[in-house]
Scaffold this active site. Structure first.
Site, PDB file in Angstrom:
ATOM      1  N   GLU A  52       3.749 -28.927  12.815  1.00 45.40           N
ATOM      2  CA  GLU A  52       3.684 -29.337  14.442  1.00 45.40           C
ATOM      3  C   GLU A  52       4.375 -30.604  14.886  1.00 45.40           C
ATOM      4  O   GLU A  52       5.070 -30.640  15.889  1.00 45.40           O
ATOM      5  CB  GLU A  52       2.226 -29.228  15.047  1.00 45.40           C
ATOM      6  CG  GLU A  52       1.751 -27.593  14.827  1.00 45.40           C
ATOM      7  CD  GLU A  52       0.859 -27.870  13.163  1.00 45.40           C
ATOM      8  OE1 GLU A  52      -0.153 -27.147  13.149  1.00 45.40           O
ATOM      9  OE2 GLU A  52       1.541 -28.166  12.156  1.00 45.40           O
ATOM     10  N   SER A 168      12.465 -13.717 -30.541  1.00 43.65           N
ATOM     11  CA  SER A 168      12.284 -13.222 -29.160  1.00 43.65           C
ATOM     12  C   SER A 168      13.434 -13.723 -27.885  1.00 43.65           C
ATOM     13  O   SER A 168      13.347 -13.432 -26.798  1.00 43.65           O
ATOM     14  CB  SER A 168      11.005 -13.913 -28.373  1.00 43.65           C
ATOM     15  OG  SER A 168      10.607 -15.365 -28.511  1.00 43.65           O
ATOM     16  N   ARG A 184       9.151 -20.459 -11.437  1.00 45.28           N
ATOM     17  CA  ARG A 184       8.457 -21.816 -11.927  1.00 45.28           C
ATOM     18  C   ARG A 184       8.520 -22.763 -10.525  1.00 45.28           C
ATOM     19  O   ARG A 184       7.858 -23.565 -10.653  1.00 45.28           O
ATOM     20  CB  ARG A 184       9.297 -22.327 -13.015  1.00 45.28           C
ATOM     21  CG  ARG A 184       8.917 -21.604 -14.398  1.00 45.28           C
ATOM     22  CD  ARG A 184       9.726 -22.146 -15.574  1.00 45.28           C
ATOM     23  NE  ARG A 184       9.415 -21.168 -16.712  1.00 45.28           N
ATOM     24  CZ  ARG A 184       9.638 -21.843 -18.019  1.00 45.28           C
ATOM     25  NH1 ARG A 184      10.447 -22.914 -18.097  1.00 45.28           N
ATOM     26  NH2 ARG A 184       9.420 -20.864 -19.003  1.00 45.28           N
ATOM     27  N   THR A 196       2.537 -20.536 -28.664  1.00 42.58           N
ATOM     28  CA  THR A 196       3.732 -20.625 -28.365  1.00 42.58           C
ATOM     29  C   THR A 196       4.612 -21.912 -28.359  1.00 42.58           C
ATOM     30  O   THR A 196       5.776 -21.738 -28.600  1.00 42.58           O
ATOM     31  CB  THR A 196       3.587 -20.007 -26.760  1.00 42.58           C
ATOM     32  OG1 THR A 196       3.086 -18.950 -26.393  1.00 42.58           O
ATOM     33  CG2 THR A 196       5.063 -20.121 -25.950  1.00 42.58           C
ATOM     34  N   ASP A 200       7.893 -21.829 -30.446  1.00 38.97           N
ATOM     35  CA  ASP A 200       9.013 -21.971 -29.559  1.00 38.97           C
ATOM     36  C   ASP A 200       9.470 -23.317 -29.238  1.00 38.97           C
ATOM     37  O   ASP A 200      10.575 -23.408 -28.898  1.00 38.97           O
ATOM     38  CB  ASP A 200       8.956 -21.006 -28.256  1.00 38.97           C
ATOM     39  CG  ASP A 200       8.884 -19.644 -28.593  1.00 38.97           C
ATOM     40  OD1 ASP A 200       9.105 -18.969 -29.792  1.00 38.97           O
ATOM     41  OD2 ASP A 200       8.364 -18.859 -27.882  1.00 38.97           O
ATOM     42  N   LEU A 204       9.517 -25.768 -20.893  1.00 36.54           N
ATOM     43  CA  LEU A 204       8.388 -25.167 -19.739  1.00 36.54           C
ATOM     44  C   LEU A 204       8.828 -26.252 -18.277  1.00 36.54           C
ATOM     45  O   LEU A 204       7.829 -26.353 -17.624  1.00 36.54           O
ATOM     46  CB  LEU A 204       7.029 -25.472 -19.991  1.00 36.54           C
ATOM     47  CG  LEU A 204       6.599 -24.488 -21.204  1.00 36.54           C
ATOM     48  CD1 LEU A 204       5.099 -24.556 -21.154  1.00 36.54           C
ATOM     49  CD2 LEU A 204       7.025 -23.258 -20.986  1.00 36.54           C
ATOM     50  N   LEU A 297      -3.984 -14.829 -25.173  1.00 30.02           N
ATOM     51  CA  LEU A 297      -4.336 -15.351 -23.927  1.00 30.02           C
ATOM     52  C   LEU A 297      -4.297 -14.455 -22.606  1.00 30.02           C
ATOM     53  O   LEU A 297      -4.791 -14.396 -21.823  1.00 30.02           O
ATOM     54  CB  LEU A 297      -3.393 -16.555 -23.876  1.00 30.02           C
ATOM     55  CG  LEU A 297      -3.538 -17.457 -22.438  1.00 30.02           C
ATOM     56  CD1 LEU A 297      -5.112 -17.952 -22.334  1.00 30.02           C
ATOM     57  CD2 LEU A 297      -2.466 -18.513 -22.430  1.00 30.02           C
TER      58      LEU A 297
END
Length: 366
Positions: A52, A168, A184, A196, A200, A204, A297
């Protein structure tokens, strides 16, 4: 032009704040005088002016007697900025059209009441469902204290997230991975399990060329096994990184020296109590989480009714064998007891398919 026309404009403006205003809501505003838009604005970044005030600041002429269209009820309390009701009254706005009432108990109808008490006509509920939808993260967090959770995984047509050797990268196409980075950007945090991280060593972060804020990175690490050499730990001073663990924080000094935040969470069985963890995350302002966990998880989060949506990226490939599936845990005994998904959108992304579903919980987790 109709009220719906101008509210649609306000909604489009509000969405420009996506990924920048958390934990605040996205809000857009349009000022109309004699059928002409004379000002528009949106909440651009957390801590900055509200929609506003931006719209009224940007007016091309005096907004006295104009109509203000705003997607969310104007605030009436002092926070990082002064109340928006004050500036609306000060500028002589004669009518305010509100998309939806604010669920924040500090506002929750009080802003509308103040405006009406000052002789301003207030109409509420124009494109209400659309205005509610753009702030689903904010609304859940504000009403429950819990973050809105989107579970995401990529799998093959036979439901595998890796080959039998554990490889993967990559199951899906470049287009699907870009879609994940857009997710993300939108959600305030991303969560993985420690397995993970060990397997890997992910970064992230959000790897988009457009402006963005990297999500907070959260690792569920019951026994504090995250390698100090991992990318997450080494970049913790650059991107906020939280390690949730049941280990005594006194044993986590090395992580804190690297800039990690340690969150103490009790165990439930052999793993972290996820409900307690999510409540703690909500209490520190994290209103949405992209869950990129492994099968254990993922099952735990679903079992505790913490997941709101599931995004499945499915590649036209078959791995076969005993490779991992996206949701494992103890599993369901009877088909009738399955966790049900309400599919609301299916999108083709190159050779892949994105299936977006809402989770339907028919009974309590107990």
């Amino acid at each position: 032009m109709t009220d719906e026309y101008y509210m649609n404009k306000a909604i489009r403006l509000a969405k420009k704040g996506e990924g920048f205003v958390s934990p605040n809501p996205m809000v857009g505003a349009v000022v109309v005088k004699r059928g002409v838009v004379i000002g528009k604005g949106y909440h651009q970044r957390y801590g900055d002016l509200h929609a506003e005030r931006n719209a009224l600041k940007n007016c091309s002429e005096n907004p006295k007697s104009a109509t203000l269209y705003v997607t969310l009820e104007p605030c009436c309390h002092h926070g990082k900025t002064p109340p928006c009701t004050d500036i609306i009254i000060e500028k002589g706005i004669s009518r305010v059209v509100v998309g939806t009432v604010d669920v924040n108990p500090l506002v929750a109808g009080k802003g509308i009441e103040i405006l009406r008490n000052h002789g301003i006509q207030v109409d509420v509920g124009i494109l209400e469902n659309e205005c509610i939808a753009i702030n689903k993260f904010f609304n859940k967090h504000m009403t429950t204290g819990l973050p809105y959770v989107v579970m995401k995984y990529a799998m093959t047509a036979d439901g595998k997230i890796a080959t039998k050797t554990g490889a993967s990268k990559w199951i899906t196409s470049d287009g699907a991975r870009e879609s994940v980075h857009k997710l993300r950007k939108v959600l305030s945090a991303i969560m993985v399990g420690v397995s993970t991280v060990i397997a890997d060593d992910p970064m992230l972060n959000c790897r988009l060329s457009e402006p963005h804020i990297d999500p907070v990175r959260i690792v569920c690490d019951t026994h504090l096994r995250t390698p100090l050499s991992s990318q997450l730990v080494r970049t913790a001073n650059e991107i906020r990184t939280i390690i949730a663990t049941s280990v005594d924080p006194a044993k986590a000094k090395d992580y804190e020296r690297h800039g990690c935040q340690i969150l103490q969470v009790p165990k439930k069985g052999e793993h972290l109590d996820l409900t307690t963890l999510f409540k703690k995350l909500g209490s520190i302002g994290i209103n949405s989480i992209l869950l990129e966990g492994g099968g254990t998880l993922n099952f735990s989060a679903l079992s505790e009714h913490l997941v709101d949506e599931v995004y499945v990226y499915m590649a036209p490939k078959i791995f076969g064998g005993s490779a991992k599936s996206p949701v494992e845990g103890i599993g369901i005994d009877n088909p009738g007891d399955a966790i049900k998904l309400n599919t609301r959108k299916v999108t083709g992304i190159g050779p892949d398919i994105l299936i977006q579903s809402e989770v339907e919980y028919l009974c309590s987790p107990e």
